[in-house]
Write a protein that holds these residues in place. Sequence first.
Motif, PDB file in Angstrom:
ATOM      1  N   GLU A   1       1.076  -1.700  -0.075  1.00 20.93           N
ATOM      2  CA  GLU A   1      -0.085  -0.371   0.186  1.00 20.93           C
ATOM      3  C   GLU A   1       0.522   1.020  -0.147  1.00 20.93           C
ATOM      4  OE1 GLU A   1      -2.675  -0.147   3.404  1.00 20.93           O
ATOM      5  OE2 GLU A   1      -3.695  -1.139   2.384  1.00 20.93           O
TER       6      GLU A   1
ATOM      7  N   VAL B   1      -5.988   0.389  -6.998  1.00 21.55           N
ATOM      8  CA  VAL B   1      -4.251  -1.175  -7.755  1.00 21.55           C
ATOM      9  C   VAL B   1      -4.338  -0.274  -8.895  1.00 21.55           C
ATOM     10  CG1 VAL B   1      -3.995  -3.313  -7.876  1.00 21.55           C
ATOM     11  CG2 VAL B   1      -4.836  -3.297  -6.143  1.00 21.55           C
TER      12      VAL B   1
ATOM     13  N   ARG C   1      -1.006  -0.296  -4.018  1.00 23.21           N
ATOM     14  CA  ARG C   1      -2.153  -0.313  -3.398  1.00 23.21           C
ATOM     15  C   ARG C   1      -1.869   0.892  -3.079  1.00 23.21           C
ATOM     16  NH1 ARG C   1      -7.016  -2.804  -3.404  1.00 23.21           N
ATOM     17  NH2 ARG C   1      -5.979  -5.319  -3.431  1.00 23.21           N
TER      18      ARG C   1
END
Length: 254
Positions: free
Chosen positions: A93, A238, A252
């Motif tokens: 992330e 994404v 992400r």
Amino acid sequence: MITQETAGALAAVLDDAQTSVSDTPSLADTHTLTVDDAYAVQAALLARRTARGERPTGVKLGFTSEAKMAQMGVSEIIVGRLTDAMRVVDGAEVELARFIHPKVEPEVAFRLGRDVDPHDPDADLADCVDAVAPALEIIDSRYRDFRFTYEDVVADNTSAAGYAVGPWLPVRDVSDLAVHLTHGGSRAEGTTAAILGAPVNALRALLDMARRRDVPLRAGDTVLAGAATAAVALTPGVTTCEVAGLGRVSVRSV
């Protein structure tokens, strides 16, 4: 030529914009910079980051497409510096709150297997590469309303903000491979040939720039060769870059 004090002051403006996640007016509004001046500001900016404990991890190239060069009215690439604070693990992330107005580009990354002396007349950067991989670069111009000059971009470390590299593979020919960038429901398609005709040409151009700009090239460094498609806005979701024959890399954004 601006003074070292002025270069440091302008670097502070750009650094404050990045750390506070707030844009800043073009430096050209208050200063007339040469390209040499701009690289002096970039060096001062990197010095601020390393003083905070960041570690240089490589270099990135910009303006590696003929269309972008024509748009900016220039005839050579630009070089920026990567640090470990910009690195994003493949599949991890990345928080959008870190950036002002981020965009993302699909790239090819090279890894240097040994130190390179740019001033060695026999140096061949391609011979020093020991691995290649698909990559994503997050760019984030710190300038308000995307209003900037060529020198502004160089001073702002070529908009470097983040990067993710996929699995490293043994060196192979990456001259004309299909590239697919997907983000949410959008898809961009391109080819590695958009990178100066072939990514290996970016390595040759980098060696010349490293010689002229005193950019160190060390074993283990990552070299981002340039974008294979136009950049797209980075929004929640994404993002995946797939390069034919090399594989894929993703992040992400949240």
